[in-house]
Every structure is written in structure tokens, then in C-alpha cells.
Write an enzyme that holds these catalytic residues in place. Structure first.
Site, PDB file in Angstrom:
ATOM      1  N   LYS A 107      -8.720  -6.750  -7.963  1.00  0.00           N
ATOM      2  CA  LYS A 107      -8.679  -6.147  -6.495  1.00  0.00           C
ATOM      3  C   LYS A 107      -9.827  -6.463  -5.331  1.00  0.00           C
ATOM      4  CE  LYS A 107      -6.036  -3.114  -5.065  1.00  0.00           C
ATOM      5  NZ  LYS A 107      -4.452  -2.982  -4.680  1.00  0.00           N
ATOM      6  N   GLY A 131       3.885  11.245   1.915  1.00  0.00           N
ATOM      7  CA  GLY A 131       3.259  10.048   2.621  1.00  0.00           C
ATOM      8  C   GLY A 131       4.243   8.834   3.330  1.00  0.00           C
ATOM      9  N   VAL A 132       4.211   8.652   4.241  1.00  0.00           N
ATOM     10  CA  VAL A 132       5.398   8.067   5.453  1.00  0.00           C
ATOM     11  C   VAL A 132       4.699   7.640   6.023  1.00  0.00           C
ATOM     12  CG1 VAL A 132       7.553   8.598   6.506  1.00  0.00           C
ATOM     13  CG2 VAL A 132       6.671  10.542   5.723  1.00  0.00           C
ATOM     14  N   GLY A 133       4.089   6.254   5.323  1.00  0.00           N
ATOM     15  CA  GLY A 133       3.772   4.751   5.478  1.00  0.00           C
ATOM     16  C   GLY A 133       4.580   3.831   5.099  1.00  0.00           C
ATOM     17  N   VAL A 193       5.352   2.531   3.206  1.00  0.00           N
ATOM     18  CA  VAL A 193       6.441   2.591   1.191  1.00  0.00           C
ATOM     19  C   VAL A 193       7.135   3.270   1.983  1.00  0.00           C
ATOM     20  CG1 VAL A 193       6.161   2.485  -0.903  1.00  0.00           C
ATOM     21  CG2 VAL A 193       4.640   0.917   0.288  1.00  0.00           C
TER      22      VAL A 193
END
Length: 341
Positions: A72, A167-169, A171
Site C-alpha cells: 500500500k 457510501g455512494v462513491g 464503487v
């Protein structure tokens, strides 16, 4: 799992910001993991994140059947300074290039394909320069949801089932569209209220984040940042299962035991979220056909089913069953609890 193989913290020559690269394992091959640009209280918090996320990537690649390890990149940005994005990304590329190919990066929180192009000006060890991995991540999450619904409710059919997507990013948006198309009743929310139009245009019912978290649904689907599941939030959940593409959903390993004791079936996020990395590796490194890539991503459901079966057979949590399998796959234990697809 083993300790980290290599950890580098360098001050960027152009940006002056700390560039952190954690290589957890190359036991199965080159380490892979995204580049995260995020605000942290100090660089040590960014280092902690890099260590956790890189270890999770080792598990993710192993369980996905990929010949790779985990790593990472984290750039710990300050909250009150102007950021020269190009300078930061070139610094990232230089640090990765200096590792000699043991690690390659890709998009993560705060970065996208355009940023990978910029990093690619300094190193060849970068994926997803021209494509978005989020559709693959969403497709893998759907495969996992079919497996979790089958285990919990007896049938893999999503039609008529309910879920709450938090979460509405990139993805989350793809995921909502896939789930509503499959006939699920979807509640959605995001800390960014401007995402409401996006969610509703894809058939979801909007609510506030807290109501989404505690909604009475079949499955809670975390699709944003990690740390959502804690000793405080778990007792408030009213779902039968949790399965989503967000990374590091548990604030600490012991929270898996709390979910188990609460009767909530949790799908390990390292399995659910693997679609994106599978798509990138299969497409860019192995040059597989779209049909082959889709089959690999769909295999996430089979892997998750095996982990859930192993957990039940050993009266342990799915998290423990997944860890046992990872340890076997990277050579830390001699006898497998099960085999991955």
C-alpha cells in the site's frame, strides 16, 4: 500472517509530504496495493493505515487466487496546506521505482486513473492507468452478496431482498445500479448529501447515514471508508448480514467476534472487495478476455461460500476461517482448512 517485508517512509523531494509505502508480503509474487491520498493528523497515522491496508491486500490477493502479495502507498496530507498534486504523484512514482519492482500501485481513496497516468511518468510499476476498477469491484461485491444471501436465507436470488448501501462513491454507484437491476430493495446514503441524486437516479431510496447504518434490512453493504463496525455500532445494527466492498470495515479484529455473538453474518471485506484487483491483474498483466475476467470475479462468491462453510464446520468466525486459509496459501501453516477457487 508474517510481519511486513519492507516499509519505506520518505519525504517527497518536490512536495515535502511524507510518502509511505508498506510492502507486506511477496511470498506469492509482486506486491500490489493502491495509492491513497488522504488527510491525516500526522504521518504516523498514515503509517498505521498503510500497515493495516497492506496486510489486508496480502489476504485479498491470496484469497482471490492471484500470484501476488500485498502492499500500500499512503500520502499523509495536511489539512491546512495547498497540495501540488502533480508533485506529490511524481514523488510517489520515484519512491515506488526505488523499490525495484517488488511493488506496483493502483487507484485508491483520493486517486483515480488520471493519477496513475501521472505516477506512470516516473515508474512502470502502476496499474489502472486507462481504466476504472470500480465496476469490477462492484461486480465482485454482487457475487459475494449472492453467496451471503444464499448462506443466510437459503437462496442466492437477490430479487425481493433488501440492503442498505452506505457510501455512494464510484464503487457504491455501480453497486446500487447492479443491485436494483437484480431486484433488490436498496436504501442508500453518503456523508456527501450531493450524492443523493446519483443514488435515487439508480433506483435507491435515500436516507441519512445513521439511518442507513441501522436500517432493518437483510444485508448492510459498507461501501465507503473503513472502521465502520465497532463495539459501539454493532449493537445498533438491525441487519441479518454485512457484506460490502469497503476495506478494513472492522475497527479491530475482536469486532468479528462481537458480530458473531450478535448473530450477524459478516463477509470478510478482503474477499468481497477483490473484484477490482482481479480485474486489473487479469486484464493488464495476464491479458485475459472479458469473459475470463468476469468468470474470475464471479468466483468471489465460491470463495466466500467456502469460507462460510469452513467457519461453520469449525464453530469459528468467517474472519478466523479466512485468516487460516490465507496463512495456508502464503505458506505460514502446513495444512489447509479449505481450498480457494
Amino acid at each position: 500472517m508474517p510481519i511486513h517485508q519492507r516499509v519505506v517512509v520518505e519525504r517527497g523531494l518536490r512536495s515535502g509530504f511524507p510518502i509511505i509505502v508498506a510492502v507486506h508480503s511477496t511470498a506469492l509474487g509482486q506486491a500490489l496495493g493502491g495509492c491513497r491520498l488522504a488527510v491525516y493528523p500526522d504521518w504516523r497515522a498514515g503509517l498505521d493505515d498503510a500497515l493495516r491496508l497492506s496486510e489486508a491486500m496480502t489476504a485479498k490477493t491470496a484469497l482471490a487466487g492471484l500470484p501476488n502479495g500485498g502492499g500500500k502507498t499512503v500520502v499523509a496530507l495536511p489539512a491546512d496546506q495547498t497540495v501540488d498534486r502533480r508533485a506529490v504523484l511524481h514523488d510517489v512514482g520515484d519512491v515506488i521505482q526505488g523499490l525495484g519492482g517488488v511493488y506496483a500501485t493502483g487507484p485508491d481513496v483520493g486517486t483515480g486513473p488520471d493519477d496513475m497516468q501521472t505516477i506512470g511518468e516516473r515508474t512502470n510499476h502502476v496499474l489502472c492507468r486507462s481504466g476504472d476498477s470500480s465496476p469490477g469491484t462492484a461486480a465482485g461485491a454482487v457475487a459475494a452478496l449472492r453467496a451471503i444471501v444464499a448462506d443466510r436465507f437459503g437462496s442466492p436470488r437477490l430479487e425481493g431482498r433488501s440492503c442498505a448501501v452506505l457510501g455512494v462513491g464510484r464503487v457504491g454507484t455501480h453497486l446500487i445500479e447492479l443491485l436494483t437491476t437484480a431486484g433488490m430493495r436498496v436504501i442508500a446514503s453518503d456523508v456527501d448529501a450531493s450524492r443523493r441524486t446519483v443514488a435515487e437516479s439508480r433506483g435507491a431510496t435515500w436516507t441519512d447515514p445513521q439511518s442507513c447504518l441501522t436500517a432493518e434490512v437483510d444485508v448492510l453493504v459498507p461501501a465507503a471508508l473503513g472502521g465502520l463496525l465497532t463495539a459501539t455500532t454493532v449493537p445498533t445494527l438491525r441487519c441479518g448480514a454485512v457484506a460490502g466492498p469497503a476495506n478494513n470495515q472492522l475497527d479491530r479484529p475482536e469486532t468479528a467476534d462481537l458480530l458473531y455473538e450478535s448473530g450477524i453474518l459478516w463477509a470478510p471485506d478482503v474477499v468481497v472487495s477483490a473484484g477490482g484487483i482481479i480485474h486489473a491483474v487479469a486484464t493488464e498483466l495476464h491479458h485475459e478476455t472479458p469473459e475470463q475476467v468476469a468468470a474470475r470475479i464471479d468466483g468471489i462468491g465460491h470463495t466466500l461460500s467456502g469460507i462460510l462453510d469452513a467457519a461453520r464446520e469449525t464453530s469459528s468466525t468467517p474472519a478466523a476461517a479466512a485468516t487460516r486459509l490465507v496463512d495456508f496459501l502464503i505458506g505460514d501453516i502446513p495444512v489447509p482448512a479449505m481450498t480457494a477457487c
